[in-house]
Design an enzyme around this catalytic site. Structure first.
Site, PDB file in Angstrom:
ATOM      1  CD  GLU A  39      25.977 -72.145 -57.441  1.00  0.00           C
ATOM      2  OE1 GLU A  39      25.746 -71.295 -56.578  1.00  0.00           O
ATOM      3  OE2 GLU A  39      27.057 -72.236 -58.036  1.00  0.00           O
TER       4      GLU A  39
ATOM      5  CB  SER B 145      25.460 -71.721 -61.206  1.00  0.00           C
ATOM      6  OG  SER B 145      26.311 -70.902 -61.945  1.00  0.00           O
TER       7      SER B 145
HETATM    8  C1  LIG Z   1      30.766 -71.696 -60.695  1.00  0.00           C
HETATM    9  C2  LIG Z   1      29.906 -70.458 -60.789  1.00  0.00           C
HETATM   10  C3  LIG Z   1      29.558 -70.174 -62.211  1.00  0.00           C
HETATM   11  O1  LIG Z   1      30.647 -69.392 -60.275  1.00  0.00           O
HETATM   12  C4  LIG Z   1      28.737 -70.585 -59.902  1.00  0.00           C
HETATM   13  O2  LIG Z   1      29.123 -70.993 -58.641  1.00  0.00           O
HETATM   14  C5  LIG Z   1      27.819 -69.374 -59.714  1.00  0.00           C
HETATM   15  O3  LIG Z   1      27.114 -69.377 -58.731  1.00  0.00           O
HETATM   16  O4  LIG Z   1      27.731 -68.479 -60.537  1.00  0.00           O
HETATM   17 MG   LIG Z   2      27.834 -70.443 -57.007  1.00  0.00          MG
END
Ligand SMILES: CC(C)(O)[C@@H](O)C(=O)O
Ligand SMILES: [Mg+2]
EC number: 4.2.1.9
Length: 598
Positions: free
Chosen positions: A474, A500
């Site tokens: 990610e 993310s």
């Molecule tokens: C750390 C986060 C923002 O939670 C991310 O892992 C996501 O996928 O949204």
């Molecule tokens: Mg994530």
């Protein structure tokens, strides 16, 4: 089976509980993840509630990885594969001990999908209840979340003192980070899928109503076991709830909310376990007709607590239902249809019940650090029912007629790729730029931060797919760094890795087939022109078919080294190699596909 019974007695089973269903409390408590740090005692609390209803419940734990902590270093290679590990471990525990039903306590990114995959695989009565979202960080009138801390941390124009303030306040409480990031997206989708009760996606973790939700789920799982084991009512089984119509509803909600792109990956994987016909083509078709009704951070200043105040996931589903965009005849864990549930839980409807009205007024305490589940009872004074200009819009006042996600196809993504349009500035929906090519997230980050990447560039990060990474990292850092260096609207980023939920901007991920599986993203060269056209759903490297096939022949001449990164020094463990061996590209959900002979 006197031996097994003897051991169950040693586990605490009482005489009168023999012959009744054994309910697994599948918890994901860990002190490594703020989204799970408050789940220690809840499992045992639910065990007591279930015992009061005459059944024996036993708790076991799954692992949980914090993507935000694992991000930006080799730890992120483990995040997506942990989903399969979670699914497998739930299957192992339940089948080994002949479990009859499950209450799944999930929260962060891979735990909800991993447990859902297991639920579909096992197909025993199952209910989900998540740990709930974190409160948004508060500094005076301003609201912050994890992603603000990340972006500001790398912005040279933001002083260390300012970053320090935001770092301290961005993640104030237990719960999953407060924006429409992956955890909250999945927990909201789960509510729409029908596997979790209203409020699951949006009541903050610290609120007493989150505790009530857990208790109601415990009550309900006992009723569900009774329905299936005593009355042969199969409507409570996961595969009869998570039908094709329910998957379409769930994806519709995601598109209407501009959820994390990871949900695409996870829904495909869960549907595969459920043996439901659901593919990228369905997502593409939905994205063309579902409007964007709700924008949450990182696409707006709203956080999950604001979505709750506006009536939560049920309010969005109700708006979609009024426009005929979902199938509300599907059945849910409540043992009722979505239509019936919407009648009672849509705050904009006169038929809305009092419990629902109170639940959606559950507010954050905004009282600084708080790691205790259900420990505060703050209430909003009024609900946000402004469907023209509020957090949740009706179809007539949609943020855009087109939904928040789009599937693009073209010569570098023959099987598709994903972009979260809710987070893209419309001025760059049609973008052409010059390729700057990197074989790892690290190399791309360096180039963004040292000024190599300039306005008009298309940053290509390849060999970061499920097989190529392995683990399909990610990549919040490169997308955040583009913003930090103020190139957020001047550059695009394309990868066979993923993002993310905190990612926004012209960030295109999940390119399939991935580079390591022979995808043409591996054939893009530095300086190539690349076109991206979101309205036309197109993504192409502007070189001729002949040139692409010449490059392919040249690549294949490398033999064993073909379609692998040349300039990358990365240690890959045995465990990750095992995942990589079977991992399919993102358009198949990055699941492990075993050779047919096995
Ligand atoms: C750390 C986060 C923002 O939670 C991310 O892992 C996501 O996928 O949204
Ligand atoms: Mg994530």
């Amino acid at each position: 089976m006197a031996g097994a019974r003897s051991l169950w007695r040693a586990n605490g089973v009482k005489e009168e509980q023999f012959g009744k269903p054994i309910i697994a409390i599948v918890n994901s408590f860990t002190q490594f993840v703020p989204g799970h740090v408050h789940l220690h005692e809840i499992g045992q609390h639910l065990k007591k509630r279930i015992a009061e209803r005459g059944c024996f419940a036993a708790e076991f734990n799954t692992i949980a990885i914090d993507d935000g902590i694992a991000m930006g270093h080799a730890g992120m290679l483990y995040s997506l594969p942990s989903r399969e590990l979670i699914a497998d471990s739930v299957e192992y525990m339940c089948n080994a001990h002949t479990v009859d039903a499950m209450i799944c306590i999930s929260n962060c990114d891979k735990i909800t999908p991993g447990m859902l995959m297991a639920a579909m695989r096992l197909n025993i009565p199952t209910i989900f209840v998540s740990g709930g979202p974190m409160e948004a960080g508060v500094d005076g009138e301003k609201r912050y979340d994890l992603v603000d801390a990340m972006v500001m941390g790398a912005d040279r124009e933001v002083s260390d003192a300012e970053v320090d303030v935001v770092e301290r306040c961005a993640c104030p409480t237990c719960g999953s980070c407060s924006g429409m990031f992956t955890a909250n997206s999945m927990n909201s989708l789960n509510e729409a899928l029908g596997m979790a009760l209203p409020g699951n996606g949006t009541i903050v973790a610290t609120h007493a109503n989150r505790m009530n939700l857990f208790e109601r789920a415990a009550e309900r799982i006992v009723d569900m076991t009774d329905a299936w084991y005593n009355r042969e009512d199969a409507s409570v089984l996961p595969r009869n709830i998570a039908t094709r119509a329910a998957f379409l509803n769930s994806m519709t909600l995601d598109i209407a909310m501009g959820g994390s792109t990871n949900t695409v990956l996870h829904l495909l994987a869960i549907a595969k376990e459920a043996e439901v016909d659901f593919s990228m083509a369905d997502i593409d078709a939905l994205s063309r007709r579902i409007p964007n009704l709700c924008k949450v951070a990182p696409s707006s200043h709203y956080h999950m607590e604001d979505v709750n105040r506006a009536g939560g996931i049920m309010a969005i589903l109700a708006e979609l239902d009024r426009a005929g965009m979902i199938d509300s005849s599907v059945s849910r864990v409540e043992g009722k249809t979505l239509k019936t549930i919407l009648e009672g839980w849509d705050v904009a409807a006169e038929s809305c019940n009092e419990e629902a009205r109170k639940l959606y007024l559950s507010a954050p305490a905004q009282n600084g650090r708080n790691l205790v589940m259900g420990s505060q009872q703050s209430m909003y004074e009024s609900a946000d029912l402004d469907r023209a200009d509020g957090c949740i819009r009706d179809v007539e006042h949609a943020y855009s007629k087109d939904g928040g996600l789009a599937v693009l196809y073209g010569n570098i993504a023959l099987d598709g790729c994903i972009v979260k349009t809710a987070g893209v500035d419309p001025s760059i929906f049609d973008f052409q730029g010059t390729a700057k090519v990197y074989s790892s997230q690290e190399a791309a980050c360096e180039a963004i931060l040292d000024g190599t990447v300039k306005a008009g560039d298309v940053v290509i990060i390849r060999y970061e797919g499920p097989k190529g990474g392995p683990g399909m990292q990610e990549m919040l850092y490169p997308t955040s760094y583009l913003k930090s260096v103020h190139l957020g609207k001047e550059c695009a980023l394309i990868t066979d890795g993923r993002f993310s939920g905190g990612t926004s901007g012209l960030s295109i991920g999940h390119v399939s087939p991935e580079a390591a599986a022979g995808g043409a993203i591996a054939l893009v060269q530095e300086g190539d022109a690349v076109e991206i056209n979101i309205p036309k759903r197109k993504i192409n490297v502007l070189v001729s078919d002949e040139e692409l096939s010449r490059r392919r022949t040249e690549e294949l001449e490398k033999g064993r080294d073909a379609f692998s990164p040349v300039d990358r020094d990365r240690h890959v463990s045995q465990a990750l190699k095992a995942y990589a061996m079977f991992a399919a590209s993102a358009d198949k959900g990055a699941v492990r596909i075993l050779p047919e002979s096995i």
